[in-house]
Design an enzyme around this catalytic site. Sequence first.
Site, PDB file in Angstrom:
ATOM      1  N   PRO A   2       0.836  -1.206   0.000  1.00 42.94           N
ATOM      2  CA  PRO A   2       0.000   0.000   0.000  1.00 42.94           C
ATOM      3  C   PRO A   2       0.873   1.259   0.000  1.00 42.94           C
ATOM      4  O   PRO A   2       1.865   1.329   0.705  1.00 42.94           O
ATOM      5  CB  PRO A   2      -0.815  -0.108   1.280  1.00 42.94           C
ATOM      6  CG  PRO A   2      -0.166  -1.151   2.097  1.00 42.94           C
ATOM      7  CD  PRO A   2       0.692  -1.992   1.211  1.00 42.94           C
ATOM      8  N   GLU A   3       0.506   2.216  -0.822  1.00 40.05           N
ATOM      9  CA  GLU A   3       1.286   3.435  -0.944  1.00 40.05           C
ATOM     10  C   GLU A   3       0.829   4.463   0.086  1.00 40.05           C
ATOM     11  O   GLU A   3      -0.272   4.389   0.605  1.00 40.05           O
ATOM     12  CB  GLU A   3       1.129   4.014  -2.341  1.00 40.05           C
ATOM     13  CG  GLU A   3       1.602   3.089  -3.443  1.00 40.05           C
ATOM     14  CD  GLU A   3       3.119   2.861  -3.393  1.00 40.05           C
ATOM     15  OE1 GLU A   3       3.843   3.741  -2.910  1.00 40.05           O
ATOM     16  OE2 GLU A   3       3.551   1.788  -3.839  1.00 40.05           O
ATOM     17  N   LYS A  55       3.676   5.526   5.803  1.00 40.19           N
ATOM     18  CA  LYS A  55       2.971   4.249   5.744  1.00 40.19           C
ATOM     19  C   LYS A  55       2.480   3.783   7.111  1.00 40.19           C
ATOM     20  O   LYS A  55       2.075   2.638   7.284  1.00 40.19           O
ATOM     21  CB  LYS A  55       3.858   3.210   5.066  1.00 40.19           C
ATOM     22  CG  LYS A  55       4.075   3.628   3.610  1.00 40.19           C
ATOM     23  CD  LYS A  55       4.861   2.678   2.783  1.00 40.19           C
ATOM     24  CE  LYS A  55       4.966   3.263   1.369  1.00 40.19           C
ATOM     25  NZ  LYS A  55       5.839   2.467   0.521  1.00 40.19           N
ATOM     26  N   CYS A 248      -8.762  12.868 -25.822  1.00 42.89           N
ATOM     27  CA  CYS A 248      -8.662  13.961 -24.862  1.00 42.89           C
ATOM     28  C   CYS A 248      -9.942  14.791 -24.931  1.00 42.89           C
ATOM     29  O   CYS A 248     -10.433  15.098 -26.017  1.00 42.89           O
ATOM     30  CB  CYS A 248      -7.449  14.816 -25.200  1.00 42.89           C
ATOM     31  SG  CYS A 248      -7.367  16.346 -24.255  1.00 42.89           S
TER      32      CYS A 248
END
Length: 277
Positions: A2-3, A55, A248
């Site tokens: 997990p970031e 974290k 876009c």
Amino acid sequence: MPEGDTIFRSARALHRALAGKLVTRFEAAYAHLASVDDDKRIAGRTVERVEARGKWLLMYFSGDLILVTHMRMNGSWHIYRSGERWRRPRRDMRVVIETADWSAVGFAVPVAEFHSAASLLRKTMIPALGPDLLKQDFDLGGAVAGMRERADEQVGEVLLNQKVMAGIGNVYKSETCFICGVNPFRQVQTVDTTELEQLIFTARKLLTLNVAEDANGEILTYAGLRRTTRTGDHTARLWVYGRRGEPCRRCGTPIEMRKQGVGARSTFWCPVCQPIQ
Ligand SMILES: [Zn+2]
């Protein structure tokens, strides 16, 4: 793994559900947590706040008690309505904190310990966070200075770095860069201060709008999944995120995607609206 920004969102969801609420039940699979509970009784305390530091996830209880957890590889915090079925097996459960309405469950968190404010200060491996984009007195100068310190890093990476400023996740990283016309792979040193301020202002605006929406009965899970009964394509309102190969919305050029940074996070951009220089 997990970031940091995922843990930040998780902490925010837990904070929204639990802050100010009385703990009705506490359960821990770790003996060292259970013994603190025997002495100090977590049930009956109020959850004061939940915050992320890098974290680490910190849960503050009344009476100077802080539950500190680290996710390492597989850990996660989930939040459930009382009685709702868990989405990870019970054998992975390490900590449960219940209030009248919610159960917060720490699954497979390998590091979990209680601290006082004083013992937490001595735990130097827990990093300080950058300015919180959602705070009213957000420190813009501090955030710009933090970005400038990382002159040779790419804009997309620095926007995600929770030590520089806290709050931007992977979706808004790409969206913010598009709205500002800044290529996310540019080095910070090629971006002037007006552009940096514009990036930060834009991210702040997106986050504030998103929080207003979340307050509308929605809770983000640890994995960043929206738990909502609302239907509809979640990319329908996004400029570039998740739209690789699609035209876009400004110029029609196909949106591109590339992995970026140490965490190899997906970055979406329009090569025409966001030229590299
Ligand atoms: Zn374009």
